[in-house]
Design a protein around this motif. Structure first.
Motif, PDB file in Angstrom:
ATOM      1  N   GLN A 212     -10.006   1.733  -4.533  1.00 20.48           N
ATOM      2  CA  GLN A 212     -10.538   0.453  -5.012  1.00 20.48           C
ATOM      3  C   GLN A 212      -9.504  -0.652  -4.868  1.00 20.48           C
ATOM      4  N   GLN A 213      -8.269  -0.277  -5.087  1.00 20.75           N
ATOM      5  CA  GLN A 213      -7.201  -1.260  -5.050  1.00 20.75           C
ATOM      6  C   GLN A 213      -6.884  -1.697  -3.620  1.00 20.75           C
ATOM      7  N   SER A 214      -7.240  -0.872  -2.648  1.00 22.07           N
ATOM      8  CA  SER A 214      -6.845  -1.158  -1.266  1.00 22.07           C
ATOM      9  C   SER A 214      -7.727  -2.207  -0.606  1.00 22.07           C
ATOM     10  N   ASP A 215      -8.840  -2.555  -1.258  1.00 21.88           N
ATOM     11  CA  ASP A 215      -9.720  -3.595  -0.733  1.00 21.88           C
ATOM     12  C   ASP A 215     -10.177  -3.293   0.691  1.00 21.88           C
ATOM     13  N   GLY A 216     -10.495  -2.051   0.925  1.00 21.41           N
ATOM     14  CA  GLY A 216     -11.078  -1.685   2.225  1.00 21.41           C
ATOM     15  C   GLY A 216     -10.092  -1.493   3.358  1.00 21.41           C
ATOM     16  N   ALA A 217      -8.797  -1.567   3.067  1.00 24.42           N
ATOM     17  CA  ALA A 217      -7.811  -1.396   4.137  1.00 24.42           C
ATOM     18  C   ALA A 217      -7.148  -0.031   4.015  1.00 24.42           C
ATOM     19  N   MET A 218      -7.364   0.812   5.015  1.00 26.09           N
ATOM     20  CA  MET A 218      -6.822   2.160   4.964  1.00 26.09           C
ATOM     21  C   MET A 218      -5.294   2.139   4.932  1.00 26.09           C
ATOM     22  N   ARG A 219      -4.706   1.226   5.691  1.00 23.19           N
ATOM     23  CA  ARG A 219      -3.240   1.180   5.748  1.00 23.19           C
ATOM     24  C   ARG A 219      -2.660   0.910   4.359  1.00 23.19           C
ATOM     25  N   ASP A 220      -3.270  -0.015   3.629  1.00 23.25           N
ATOM     26  CA  ASP A 220      -2.793  -0.310   2.280  1.00 23.25           C
ATOM     27  C   ASP A 220      -2.973   0.898   1.371  1.00 23.25           C
ATOM     28  N   ALA A 221      -4.123   1.546   1.510  1.00 24.50           N
ATOM     29  CA  ALA A 221      -4.393   2.717   0.671  1.00 24.50           C
ATOM     30  C   ALA A 221      -3.315   3.779   0.908  1.00 24.50           C
ATOM     31  N   LEU A 222      -2.954   3.978   2.184  1.00 22.39           N
ATOM     32  CA  LEU A 222      -1.969   5.014   2.490  1.00 22.39           C
ATOM     33  C   LEU A 222      -0.580   4.627   1.981  1.00 22.39           C
ATOM     34  N   SER A 223      -0.227   3.359   2.032  1.00 21.49           N
ATOM     35  CA  SER A 223       1.090   2.953   1.502  1.00 21.49           C
ATOM     36  C   SER A 223       1.153   3.202   0.006  1.00 21.49           C
ATOM     37  N   MET A 224       0.036   2.854  -0.684  1.00 21.97           N
ATOM     38  CA  MET A 224       0.018   3.087  -2.131  1.00 21.97           C
ATOM     39  C   MET A 224       0.114   4.582  -2.421  1.00 21.97           C
ATOM     40  N   PHE A 225      -0.614   5.345  -1.610  1.00 18.29           N
ATOM     41  CA  PHE A 225      -0.618   6.799  -1.777  1.00 18.29           C
ATOM     42  C   PHE A 225       0.816   7.330  -1.665  1.00 18.29           C
TER      43      PHE A 225
END
Ligand SMILES: [Zn+2]
Length: 597
Positions: A212-225
């Motif tokens: 939800q926090q990544s706002d639809g961007a996989m790259r952001d999701a993976l960095s947060m991960f």
């Protein structure tokens, strides 16, 4: 010790099949390769981190693969000489230019010079220009000719996050692909795959929060991960995620909603205080609470529950809590929260602004709870329950101590099929019938329901008055005439500010001030009451300063209108029309008219 590779690179898709969330685009590209209908210039548009550059690279590799003609699946073989050089990053058939850092005309000229040379191996040379909207005007012009008549072996893939900045002459020469944000569900399942292959145990709720926090961007999701794995090791919980990403725990909203249901003002205010102490913005809380009630509203119908993007066990929690609330009350609360959000920035005391809103929604059906009688100011009355419920008619739950047993069994949370179960239909039909029933037999008087209501503003104003009396505030005498002059000057801003309804309510009668400096304003519906509540404190403060008297107080009097039923809200008006012409109800049903405000 092996060097750490960030997940965004390690799990970068290397074939069309592994691209997440862009199925339409990958299958269109695959079909074009299969039918040999590939354009020479492409424009990939879309938000950052959704796979534009990855798709461009995959396309470059695939069209150069020696074995592509034999591939049933239209995927690069990863075995031939060309594929290997692509995978190692040595291929001479791919040329990437980042227009953000290299936007001069020289950069483009050297690219244009290269385009003439045919590839040494493979059959296509691919030029990827990232952030193409950053090119200077001159660079665009230098590029236009080549883009218009490219040599047969050349292929251009332009990528941009800002399509509107691309000049029409470029747009018209390219085949355009719009990349969409990746859905939360897609991001979650990709994160699940990665967790599995990295042997990380992650709570579904934690992954949902990241997605939800990544706002639809996989790259952001993976960095947060990566960031959270670095902190939590191989066991990732929801608490780890909210702590690292500085998110507000959803539990706060569940607790606040419980406090609102229980009319527990102090509990609500304490939760809000705790949130502020944790460093969160008050507006953040209001927006989050609004989202929570939105989720409660859509949890009430099995057909819409899948719209909540969260883990299944949390959906169940929403469903359980939503049973406490009647849908019209939720809309009433959402409305109040939305107003609070809109006016937040202009408020001088933002904390008080939010607290007032919390108090308002917590106390909004105070009287009914006390008297245990269905006589109340909140809007849900006027819509779903007739004043005296018939013995057999199912009345909405919110005003009773215990919620009635749900008529439908809980929806299956693991099945996201919107059409699941016939009960949803029955339920919503029932609700609609209730509304129509109320509509076709309007209550005698909207005004009568307001009788005896204590408004929050009354309480607040009284308290303010008491506090003021303790201090050495001036209490100067004034004449009725002086009062009226000050009064009309103070309320004129509503007329100028477009609040005509409020202005009309306030000017209906000239108020008369009594010996204790109280004056009365007559109202006869909940909308009027609400709009006065919002303005009351400010209005009083202004009058008290103007007349140098801090005992002045405004009392709202609810008139029991014995005369004809006077429609005020859209719903009231609709009811009145429906009485005159019953066909209106049929119309309402057919076009699913929205008349709830
Ligand atoms: Zn190959």
């Amino acid at each position: 010790m092996g060097s750490f590779v960030v997940s965004a690179r390690k799990y970068r898709p290397s074939s069309f099949g592994t691209v997440v969330g862009q199925k339409n685009i990958t299958s269109t590209l695959k079909n074009a390769i299969k039918n040999d209908h590939l354009a020479q210039s492409f424009l990939f548009c879309g938000p950052r981190g959704v796979g534009k550059t990855s798709c461009a690279r995959i396309l470059a590799k695939t069209v150069n693969c020696f074995n592509i003609a034999d591939s049933e699946n239209i995927e690069a073989c990863n075995e031939c000489e060309s594929c290997k050089s692509f995978n190692d990053g040595h291929s001479l058939n791919i040329y990437e230019l980042d227009a953000a850092s290299n936007n001069s005309v020289d950069g483009i000229r050297s690219l244009v010079d290269q385009v003439r040379l045919a590839p040494q191996i493979g059959n296509r040379k691919i030029y990827i220009i990232d952030e193409v909207h950053m090119l200077s005007q001159q660079a665009f012009n230098a590029f236009l000719k080549t883009l218009e008549e490219p040599p047969e072996h050349a292929m251009f893939i332009l990528a941009t996050t800002e399509k509107h900045k691309i000049i029409p002459t470029i747009l018209s020469r390219c085949q355009i692909f719009n990349f969409s944000r990746i859905s939360v569900a897609d991001i979650v399942s990709q994160l699940e795959r990665i967790s599995k292959s990295e042997s990380i145990e992650a709570e579904p709720r934690a992954l949902h929060a990241i997605a939800q926090q990544s706002d639809g961007a996989m790259r952001d999701a993976l960095s947060m991960f990566d960031q959270i794995v670095g902190f939590a090791g191989n066991k990732m919980t929801y608490e780890h995620v909210i702590e690292n990403l500085n998110l507000l725990n959803e539990e706060y909203f569940f607790k606040t909603a419980t406090a609102i249901y229980e009319h527990n003002v102090s509990a609500g205010l304490l939760i809000f205080d705790e949130i502020l102490k944790k460093g969160f913005d008050a507006q953040h809380f209001i927006v989050g609470l609004g989202n929570h009630f939105r989720n409660l509203l859509i949890s009430q119908d099995p057909k819409t529950i899948h719209l909540i993007e969260t883990a299944d066990n949390i959906k169940k929690q929403y469903y359980e809590q939503s049973k406490l609330y009647n849908d019209v009350l939720i809309i009433h609360i959402l409305n109040a929260l939305s107003k609070c959000d809109v006016n937040y920035r202009s408020s001088k005391n933002q904390r008080l602004h939010v607290e007032l809103c919390l108090i308002f929604i917590t106390k909004s059906d105070l009287v009914e709870k006390k008297n245990d009688k269905p006589q109340i100011t909140t809007i849900q009355e006027t819509v779903s329950t007739p004043p005296k419920p018939a013995p057999n008619s199912p009345s909405p739950a919110i005003n009773q101590e215990t919620p009635p047993p749900p008529t439908a069994p809980p929806p299956q949370f693991d099945s996201l099929d919107p059409s699941s179960g016939p009960h949803g239909v029955t339920d919503s039909e029932k609700k609609r019938n209730q509304i129509l029933k109320a509509v076709s037999s309007p209550s005698k008087s909207a005004g009568s329901k307001l009788k005896g209501t204590i408004s929050i503003a009354d309480i607040m104003a009284k308290k303010a008055q008491e506090d003021d009396a303790k201090k050495d505030e001036p209490i100067m005498p004034f004449t009725q005439e002086e009062f009226l002059t000050a009064w009309h000057a103070s309320i004129l801003k509503y007329k100028d500010g477009g609040k005509i309804n409020l202005y009309n309510t306030l000017t209906k009668k000239n108020p008369v001030v009594d010996a204790n400096f109280n004056f009365e304003i007559e109202i006869n519906n909940s909308v009027q009451e609400e709009s006065i509540t919002v303005e009351k404190l400010e209005l009083l403060a202004e009058l008290r300063i103007k007349l140098k008297n801090h005992k002045i107080n405004l009392i709202t009097i609810v008139t029991e209108s014995k005369d004809e039923y006077r429609p005020y809200t859209t719903l009231d008006k609709f009811k009145k029309m429906a009485v005159k012409n019953p066909k209106m109800i049929e119309l309402h049903k057919r076009i699913d008219l929205d008349i709830n405000n």
